[in-house]
Enzyme design. Structure first.
Site, PDB file in Angstrom:
ATOM      1  N   LYS A  85       0.867  -1.187   0.000  1.00 14.97           N
ATOM      2  CA  LYS A  85       0.000   0.000   0.000  1.00 14.97           C
ATOM      3  C   LYS A  85       0.903   1.237   0.000  1.00 14.97           C
ATOM      4  O   LYS A  85       1.520   1.543   1.010  1.00 14.97           O
ATOM      5  CB  LYS A  85      -0.886   0.018   1.251  1.00 14.97           C
ATOM      6  CG  LYS A  85      -1.995   1.053   1.164  1.00 14.97           C
ATOM      7  CD  LYS A  85      -2.387   1.671   2.479  1.00 14.97           C
ATOM      8  CE  LYS A  85      -1.375   2.609   3.046  1.00 14.97           C
ATOM      9  NZ  LYS A  85      -1.011   3.764   2.187  1.00 14.97           N
ATOM     10  N   GLU A  90       9.733   1.147  11.395  1.00 16.55           N
ATOM     11  CA  GLU A  90      10.821   2.130  11.421  1.00 16.55           C
ATOM     12  C   GLU A  90      10.164   3.503  11.447  1.00 16.55           C
ATOM     13  O   GLU A  90       9.444   3.869  10.519  1.00 16.55           O
ATOM     14  CB  GLU A  90      11.713   1.949  10.193  1.00 16.55           C
ATOM     15  CG  GLU A  90      12.419   0.589  10.161  1.00 16.55           C
ATOM     16  CD  GLU A  90      13.296   0.367  11.374  1.00 16.55           C
ATOM     17  OE1 GLU A  90      14.195   1.192  11.616  1.00 16.55           O
ATOM     18  OE2 GLU A  90      13.087  -0.625  12.108  1.00 16.55           O
ATOM     19  N   GLU A 143       9.302  15.646  16.916  1.00 17.70           N
ATOM     20  CA  GLU A 143       9.727  15.595  15.512  1.00 17.70           C
ATOM     21  C   GLU A 143       8.925  16.621  14.701  1.00 17.70           C
ATOM     22  O   GLU A 143       7.693  16.590  14.705  1.00 17.70           O
ATOM     23  CB  GLU A 143       9.523  14.197  14.909  1.00 17.70           C
ATOM     24  CG  GLU A 143      10.106  14.114  13.509  1.00 17.70           C
ATOM     25  CD  GLU A 143       9.874  12.772  12.802  1.00 17.70           C
ATOM     26  OE1 GLU A 143       8.746  12.262  12.848  1.00 17.70           O
ATOM     27  OE2 GLU A 143      10.842  12.249  12.201  1.00 17.70           O
ATOM     28  N   CYS A 178      13.914  11.317   8.074  1.00 17.73           N
ATOM     29  CA  CYS A 178      13.863  10.854   9.458  1.00 17.73           C
ATOM     30  C   CYS A 178      15.199  11.113  10.141  1.00 17.73           C
ATOM     31  O   CYS A 178      15.278  11.262  11.345  1.00 17.73           O
ATOM     32  CB  CYS A 178      13.515   9.372   9.500  1.00 17.73           C
ATOM     33  SG  CYS A 178      14.568   8.416   8.418  1.00 17.73           S
TER      34      CYS A 178
HETATM   35  P1  NAD Z   1       2.629   8.164   8.167  1.00 10.75           P
HETATM   36  O1  NAD Z   1       2.717   7.341   9.393  1.00 10.75           O
HETATM   37  O2  NAD Z   1       1.619   9.229   8.111  1.00 10.75           O
HETATM   38  O3  NAD Z   1       2.370   7.245   6.896  1.00 10.75           O
HETATM   39  C1  NAD Z   1       3.219   6.158   6.578  1.00 10.75           C
HETATM   40  C2  NAD Z   1       2.430   5.117   5.837  1.00 10.75           C
HETATM   41  O4  NAD Z   1       1.450   4.571   6.734  1.00 10.75           O
HETATM   42  C3  NAD Z   1       1.643   5.660   4.645  1.00 10.75           C
HETATM   43  O5  NAD Z   1       1.684   4.708   3.598  1.00 10.75           O
HETATM   44  C4  NAD Z   1       0.239   5.777   5.196  1.00 10.75           C
HETATM   45  O6  NAD Z   1      -0.755   5.686   4.205  1.00 10.75           O
HETATM   46  C5  NAD Z   1       0.175   4.586   6.112  1.00 10.75           C
HETATM   47  N1  NAD Z   1      -0.847   4.624   7.148  1.00 10.75           N
HETATM   48  C6  NAD Z   1      -1.377   5.715   7.754  1.00 10.75           C
HETATM   49  N2  NAD Z   1      -2.286   5.332   8.671  1.00 10.75           N
HETATM   50  C7  NAD Z   1      -2.347   3.981   8.637  1.00 10.75           C
HETATM   51  C8  NAD Z   1      -3.093   2.992   9.347  1.00 10.75           C
HETATM   52  N3  NAD Z   1      -3.973   3.321  10.282  1.00 10.75           N
HETATM   53  N4  NAD Z   1      -2.884   1.703   9.071  1.00 10.75           N
HETATM   54  C9  NAD Z   1      -1.995   1.326   8.129  1.00 10.75           C
HETATM   55  N5  NAD Z   1      -1.262   2.225   7.419  1.00 10.75           N
HETATM   56  C10 NAD Z   1      -1.428   3.532   7.670  1.00 10.75           C
HETATM   57  O7  NAD Z   1       4.099   8.760   7.908  1.00 10.75           O
HETATM   58  P2  NAD Z   1       4.571   9.715   6.733  1.00 10.75           P
HETATM   59  O8  NAD Z   1       4.104  11.094   6.994  1.00 10.75           O
HETATM   60  O9  NAD Z   1       4.242   9.091   5.414  1.00 10.75           O
HETATM   61  O10 NAD Z   1       6.136   9.642   6.874  1.00 10.75           O
HETATM   62  C11 NAD Z   1       6.873  10.512   7.683  1.00 10.75           C
HETATM   63  C12 NAD Z   1       7.385   9.783   8.902  1.00 10.75           C
HETATM   64  O11 NAD Z   1       8.167   8.661   8.499  1.00 10.75           O
HETATM   65  C13 NAD Z   1       8.306  10.614   9.765  1.00 10.75           C
HETATM   66  O12 NAD Z   1       7.973  10.422  11.117  1.00 10.75           O
HETATM   67  C14 NAD Z   1       9.690  10.048   9.462  1.00 10.75           C
HETATM   68  O13 NAD Z   1      10.630  10.235  10.494  1.00 10.75           O
HETATM   69  C15 NAD Z   1       9.367   8.603   9.257  1.00 10.75           C
HETATM   70  N6  NAD Z   1      10.400   7.913   8.493  1.00 10.75           N
HETATM   71  C16 NAD Z   1      11.191   7.012   9.145  1.00 10.75           C
HETATM   72  C17 NAD Z   1      12.213   6.370   8.472  1.00 10.75           C
HETATM   73  C18 NAD Z   1      13.094   5.380   9.180  1.00 10.75           C
HETATM   74  O14 NAD Z   1      13.810   4.641   8.496  1.00 10.75           O
HETATM   75  N7  NAD Z   1      13.082   5.324  10.489  1.00 10.75           N
HETATM   76  C19 NAD Z   1      12.421   6.633   7.123  1.00 10.75           C
HETATM   77  C20 NAD Z   1      11.580   7.547   6.473  1.00 10.75           C
HETATM   78  C21 NAD Z   1      10.570   8.183   7.174  1.00 10.75           C
END
Ligand code: NAD
Length: 514
Positions: free
Chosen positions: A205, A286, A415, A320
């Site tokens: 997804k 992650e 963050e 991140c």
């Molecule tokens: P997000 O949590 O909003 O979304 C991430 C994914 O989860 C998307 O595909 C979204 O559609 C999905 N999602 C949202 N709600 C869901 C649910 N209830 N059930 C299942 N899936 C769901 O995060 P974002 O805004 O896309 O990304 C930014 C975040 O990602 C920041 O916090 C960043 O630090 C983190 N990040 C971490 C790493 C790492 O390696 N640690 C790498 C990149 C980004």
């Protein structure tokens, strides 16, 4: 014989011919705007009534493409197709599975600028950042392919007289991959192909903001020969299909990268054993970071300023690993702050199509969140540079530096995920480490110091998954800097490292009495 892994070189945009090739790719991708992208389930392309538009964050009027949206019924169909495909895919020779990744890497390499140009429009990535993102995706394919070949031999354990023993890895089953938008190609690619090359089948997804670059990955894997049903592409509204994907009794693993709020929710939900489920789900989450660069008294102050500025403002601070806290020894604090401001003044902000250093932030929600933190910062510290924002055409926020913050300030603890960095003063190295470790997160960190004793202390005491000495805290490279965080940054899966594929494999011991 497979050659040893080397990482994909970055494009040198100072060369005229490379700039021309990239401009051509930007034109080509622009010509594709407005296309429809379908779900892919069991190799079948499915268009739905419900659609999501992918928008250019530099220009809200510009629709990159329209993407069909899965509902739970179609997700169920995808589970069934993945289950069926697992029966044969799991039996393929791991070396042949790896060959599909090598071929896919070669295809992306040929279409490299097209992929990067897509991210310039869809994710607001500046040229160099987009190029590095595509290169990282290629690296994941090359690296995990080799890792799988190595693991296909199993690991050596001991035999004893009268007994032969074997330690082998087997695929797990059907899993779910849920990537974020920020490494729009690299993470979507790495988190999808790792379980696949390990012999599993996947429902992916993509993130709502960047589904088109994800659809291009699906195309490439199909062209490379991935059998139908191994990868099922199910874009959709997470509030509608998210729980269904995670809760499903067929799901053997969830491979998630994203925010702490979503990650912890998935972790909790996946722990519940559902009716008909006869296994525990393996969950990789992650999550976010609050990453610190420490600048010691005895250090190269130009290097310090350069590391802070590049790590804080590269890709608008939407990594991140981005530096959002600079902890500086009091004797050099003023000088490092001044140098950082001078460097930041030179950064360009605008539509990244024009090769600016910074582009827009991803969407209205992030724009509101980041500007909200800038308002909080003005109460908590001194605004030294930036603070301006503009959202009439796209979501632009200028690089912003706050100084003289208390380490407990909100903008030093939460963050922000935008171009905002906070400076704070420390009296000695103990104090620096205390401040650096005083957050919920533990993803990346850097120490700028010429003091070997301090570097050695940081090696043990700076509590982060990726620690860097005398450089910035971003830009991990596959195979060189395996990536994953401690504490509330997640499960420390170490993407791009030698232990990553084991997340999607079951180790089995076979012992025979002779
Ligand atoms: P997000 O949590 O909003 O979304 C991430 C994914 O989860 C998307 O595909 C979204 O559609 C999905 N999602 C949202 N709600 C869901 C649910 N209830 N059930 C299942 N899936 C769901 O995060 P974002 O805004 O896309 O990304 C930014 C975040 O990602 C920041 O916090 C960043 O630090 C983190 N990040 C971490 C790493 C790492 O390696 N640690 C790498 C990149 C980004």
């Amino acid at each position: 014989m497979v050659l040893p892994f080397t990482h994909e070189p970055f494009t040198d945009f100072t060369k005229k011919e490379n700039r021309k090739a990239f401009e051509d790719a930007l034109e080509q991708v622009k010509g594709e705007f407005g296309k429809d992208y379908n779900l892919v389930i069991g190799g079948e392309r499915i268009a739905t009534k419900k659609k999501n538009q992918s928008i250019n964050p530099s220009n809200k009027e510009q629709v990159i493409g329209t993407v069909s949206q899965a509902d739970t019924e179609l997700v169920e169909k995808a589970f069934q197709s993945a289950k069926e495909a697992f029966k044969t895919w799991s039996q393929w020779d791991p070396k042949v599975r790896a060959e599909i990744l090598f071929r896919a890497a070669a295809i992306v390499r040929r279409r490299k600028h097209e992929f990067s140009a897509t991210m310039v429009y869809e994710a607001g990535k500046p040229w160099g950042q987009a190029d590095a993102d595509t290169a990282e995706g290629i690296d994941f394919m090359e690296y995990y392919g080799r890792q799988m070949i190595e693991l296909s031999e199993g690991k050596e354990i001991n035999d004893r007289p009268g007994e032969n023993n074997e330690y082998i890895y087997q695929p797990t089953g059907v899993g779910v991959t849920i990537p974020p938008w920020n490494f729009a190609f690299a993470i979507v690619c790495g988190t999808t192909i790792a379980p696949i090359v390990a012999g599993n089948t996947v429902l992916q997804k993509p993130a709502e903001d960047t589904p088109i670059i994800a659809a291009k990955l699906v195309e490439v894997l199909e062209e490379a020969g991935l059998p139908k049903g191994v990868l099922n592409f199910v874009p959709g509204d997470p509030s509608e299909i998210g729980d269904y994907l995670v809760d499903h009794p067929t799901t053997k693993f969830v491979n998630f990268t994203g925010s702490r709020a979503t990650g912890t929710r998935i972790y909790e939900k996946a722990a519940k054993v559902q009716e008909g489920q006869k296994h525990l789900k393996h969950v990789v989450v992650e999550m976010g970071g609050k990453d610190t660069i420490i600048v010691d008294k005895d250090s190269d102050l130009d290097l310090a300023a350069d590391s802070i500025v590049n790590s804080a403002f590269g890709f608008q601070g939407q990594k991140c690993s981005a530096c959002s806290r600079a902890v500086i020894h009091e004797d050099v604090y003023d000088e490092v702050l001044e140098k950082s401001i001078e460097l930041t003044k030179k950064l360009s902000v605008g539509d990244p199509v024009n090769d600016t250093f910074m582009g827009p932030v991803i969407n209205q929600k992030q724009f509101d969140k980041i500007t909200g933190y800038i308002d909080i910062g003005k109460e908590e510290g001194e605004l030294k540079f930036g603070g301006e924002s503009e959202s009439s055409k796209g979501y632009f926020i200028h690089p912003t530096i706050f100084a003289d913050l208390d380490s407990k300030a909100k903008i030093m603890q939460e963050e922000i995920f935008g171009p905002v960095v906070g400076f704070t003063k420390a009296k000695d190295f103990d104090h620096m480490l205390d401040i650096a470790n005083d957050t919920d997160y533990g993803l990346t960190g850097a120490v700028i110091s010429n003091n070997r004793e301090h570097l050695n202390r940081a090696r043990k005491e700076f509590n982060v998954g990726n620690l860097y000495f005398n450089r910035g805290c971003t830009a991990a490279i596959v195979g060189y800097h395996p990536f994953g965080g401690f504490k509330m940054s997640g499960t420390d899966a170490k993407a791009g490292g030698p232990d990553y594929l084991q997340n999607f494999l079951q180790a089995k011991t076979v012992s025979e009495q002779l």
